[in-house]
Motif scaffolding. Sequence first.
Motif, mmCIF file in Angstrom:
data_model
loop_
_atom_site.group_PDB
_atom_site.id
_atom_site.type_symbol
_atom_site.label_atom_id
_atom_site.label_comp_id
_atom_site.label_asym_id
_atom_site.label_seq_id
_atom_site.Cartn_x
_atom_site.Cartn_y
_atom_site.Cartn_z
ATOM 1 N N TYR A 42 3.329 11.899 -14.455
ATOM 2 C CA TYR A 42 3.855 13.244 -14.262
ATOM 3 C C TYR A 42 5.092 13.159 -13.372
ATOM 4 C CZ TYR A 42 1.023 12.844 -9.973
ATOM 5 O OH TYR A 42 0.457 12.411 -8.806
ATOM 6 N N GLU A 43 5.839 14.243 -13.283
ATOM 7 C CA GLU A 43 7.073 14.248 -12.512
ATOM 8 C C GLU A 43 6.765 14.127 -11.017
ATOM 9 O OE1 GLU A 43 9.121 17.776 -13.547
ATOM 10 O OE2 GLU A 43 9.277 17.274 -15.674
ATOM 11 N N SER A 44 7.300 13.103 -10.399
ATOM 12 C CA SER A 44 7.083 12.894 -8.976
ATOM 13 C C SER A 44 8.170 13.601 -8.167
ATOM 14 C CB SER A 44 7.085 11.399 -8.656
ATOM 15 O OG SER A 44 6.921 11.179 -7.272
ATOM 16 N N GLU A 45 7.833 14.026 -6.955
ATOM 17 C CA GLU A 45 8.802 14.688 -6.073
ATOM 18 C C GLU A 45 9.896 13.733 -5.633
ATOM 19 O OE1 GLU A 45 6.558 18.237 -3.719
ATOM 20 O OE2 GLU A 45 6.759 16.324 -2.715
ATOM 21 N N ALA A 46 9.518 12.479 -5.384
ATOM 22 C CA ALA A 46 10.475 11.494 -4.882
ATOM 23 C C ALA A 46 9.944 10.097 -5.151
ATOM 24 C CB ALA A 46 10.710 11.698 -3.384
ATOM 25 N N TYR A 47 10.858 9.151 -5.140
ATOM 26 C CA TYR A 47 10.512 7.735 -5.317
ATOM 27 C C TYR A 47 11.024 6.972 -4.103
ATOM 28 C CZ TYR A 47 9.454 9.003 -10.117
ATOM 29 O OH TYR A 47 8.918 9.587 -11.234
ATOM 30 N N LEU A 48 10.153 6.137 -3.527
ATOM 31 C CA LEU A 48 10.474 5.460 -2.283
ATOM 32 C C LEU A 48 10.639 3.964 -2.503
ATOM 33 C CD1 LEU A 48 7.849 7.205 0.038
ATOM 34 C CD2 LEU A 48 10.120 8.018 -0.616
ATOM 35 N N ARG A 49 11.704 3.424 -1.905
ATOM 36 C CA ARG A 49 11.864 1.973 -1.865
ATOM 37 C C ARG A 49 11.329 1.513 -0.514
ATOM 38 N NH1 ARG A 49 15.086 -0.097 -5.641
ATOM 39 N NH2 ARG A 49 16.490 1.700 -5.716
ATOM 40 N N ILE A 50 10.315 0.641 -0.525
ATOM 41 C CA ILE A 50 9.641 0.269 0.717
ATOM 42 C C ILE A 50 9.727 -1.240 0.959
ATOM 43 C CG2 ILE A 50 8.052 2.224 0.591
ATOM 44 C CD1 ILE A 50 5.927 0.363 -0.516
ATOM 45 N N ASP A 51 9.572 -1.638 2.247
ATOM 46 C CA ASP A 51 9.580 -3.068 2.574
ATOM 47 C C ASP A 51 8.135 -3.588 2.587
ATOM 48 O OD1 ASP A 51 8.409 -2.247 4.982
ATOM 49 O OD2 ASP A 51 10.280 -2.394 6.115
ATOM 50 N N LYS A 52 7.942 -4.825 3.036
ATOM 51 C CA LYS A 52 6.623 -5.453 3.001
ATOM 52 C C LYS A 52 5.622 -4.753 3.926
ATOM 53 C CE LYS A 52 8.317 -10.044 1.694
ATOM 54 N NZ LYS A 52 8.418 -11.474 2.081
ATOM 55 N N LYS A 53 6.133 -4.086 4.954
ATOM 56 C CA LYS A 53 5.252 -3.367 5.876
ATOM 57 C C LYS A 53 5.034 -1.917 5.441
ATOM 58 C CE LYS A 53 6.417 -6.146 9.935
ATOM 59 N NZ LYS A 53 6.922 -6.115 11.345
ATOM 60 N N LYS A 54 5.522 -1.594 4.248
ATOM 61 C CA LYS A 54 5.422 -0.239 3.659
ATOM 62 C C LYS A 54 6.231 0.797 4.425
ATOM 63 C CE LYS A 54 1.029 -0.925 1.279
ATOM 64 N NZ LYS A 54 0.933 -2.374 1.557
ATOM 65 N N ARG A 55 7.258 0.313 5.126
ATOM 66 C CA ARG A 55 8.208 1.236 5.750
ATOM 67 C C ARG A 55 9.234 1.657 4.698
ATOM 68 N NH1 ARG A 55 8.970 -1.380 9.787
ATOM 69 N NH2 ARG A 55 7.902 -0.113 11.368
ATOM 70 N N VAL A 56 9.575 2.929 4.675
ATOM 71 C CA VAL A 56 10.486 3.452 3.661
ATOM 72 C C VAL A 56 11.919 3.083 4.008
ATOM 73 C CG1 VAL A 56 11.370 5.554 2.577
ATOM 74 C CG2 VAL A 56 8.931 5.339 3.085
ATOM 75 N N ALA A 57 12.568 2.385 3.073
ATOM 76 C CA ALA A 57 13.945 1.967 3.264
ATOM 77 C C ALA A 57 14.936 2.878 2.554
ATOM 78 C CB ALA A 57 14.130 0.529 2.753
ATOM 79 N N GLU A 58 14.478 3.552 1.498
ATOM 80 C CA GLU A 58 15.365 4.443 0.747
ATOM 81 C C GLU A 58 14.525 5.494 0.031
ATOM 82 O OE1 GLU A 58 19.094 4.186 -2.459
ATOM 83 O OE2 GLU A 58 17.764 2.460 -2.162
ATOM 84 N N VAL A 59 15.055 6.712 -0.032
ATOM 85 C CA VAL A 59 14.387 7.821 -0.716
ATOM 86 C C VAL A 59 15.241 8.257 -1.895
ATOM 87 C CG1 VAL A 59 13.484 10.166 -0.501
ATOM 88 C CG2 VAL A 59 13.338 8.599 1.447
#
Length: 371
Positions: free
Chosen positions: A161-178
């Motif tokens: 389904y349509e997601s609000e946003a897609y996140l690019r994350i690092d190995k620690k699951k910290r968001v690097a880009e939205v």
Amino acid sequence: MKNLHGILFAYSSNIRLKELTEHRTASSMPYGSRYRVVDFMLSNMVNAGIPDIGVIMRENYQSLLDHLGSGKDWDLSRKRGGLKLLPPFAYAGGRRDAATYRGKLEALYAITSYISHIRQGTVVLADGDLIVNLPLDDIYERHIETGADITCVCLDREPGYESEAYLRIDKKKRVAEVLLSQLDENTVPCIGVYFLSKKLLEKILADCAAHSHVVFTRDVLQRMQGQLNIMAYIHEGFSSRPQSVADYFKQSMALLKPEVRKDLFSRTRPIRTKVRDEASTYYAPESRVKRSVVADGCVIKGDLENCIVFRGVEVEEGARLKNCILMQDTHIERDVDLSFAITDKEVVVTRGRALKGHESYPIAISKGSVV
């Protein structure tokens, strides 16, 4: 988890859901033979020990009011706190003539007074039209451990389904880009559930009000990503948000799979709903029921195959139903032939009618119709 406060957004009505949301919001659509869609996120919050929950409404909310009532079926009927229904007359200004809010921030502007009186330190923001069973207590612990400003609940796969946003994350699951749309497979989709402190929420609302920002994903997650420590929590279970009549049909039929039922209806995290005391369903000797989910309070005298049947449904002799969803108090008369159809509440299909849709284009019959 008494330091958590829940806010549910239950104001959306997707026009692609057509007949299913003529008289209700997407959050109050029936699902799974006895539930409403809002039951899932509401139960998730109750299972996590959240004592106070506010439900933001805007339009077409009578069905939601009837279903939620005082909140006693979720153990939220209390003298202090519990369930609070926040209707549109709470909106303090701006677009009073609008049919709905333009985004989560605008919806939150409407309840700034309510937010200021929240007793708990952390707030869970969640969409009310999500069908998912989340371990919110585990997510909260992860939120505290990581020291995150905002924790976003995501899936490990494309949600369908349509997601609000897609996140690019690092190995620690910290968001690097939205990202607001998916560019590649190296992102994880948000499902619309966020943890943040009350103090940060109030600061965000003040800042966004000054700049006339209304969309949470664009104006908070994306615009403030460099200023905030945003973390992702990956949920690996079933998640659904019906986007159209055909999608609602598909996601409902997924309940016929044992693994989906096991994931959604966990014994340790039960899904609660409004109680309607009914006798057990009666199956006549001549009836034949195969691979179907049937609620209590029904009378089945015909043939069912691959069907989802809600409470109070009556199927008379000679009726043949395959791949159908029959909502509460539907009456199917004798010798009806029905396939790939969705009947809303209190529909009557008269004797001898034959209606056949398709998996990609199921027939949806509006509430109270006589066919």
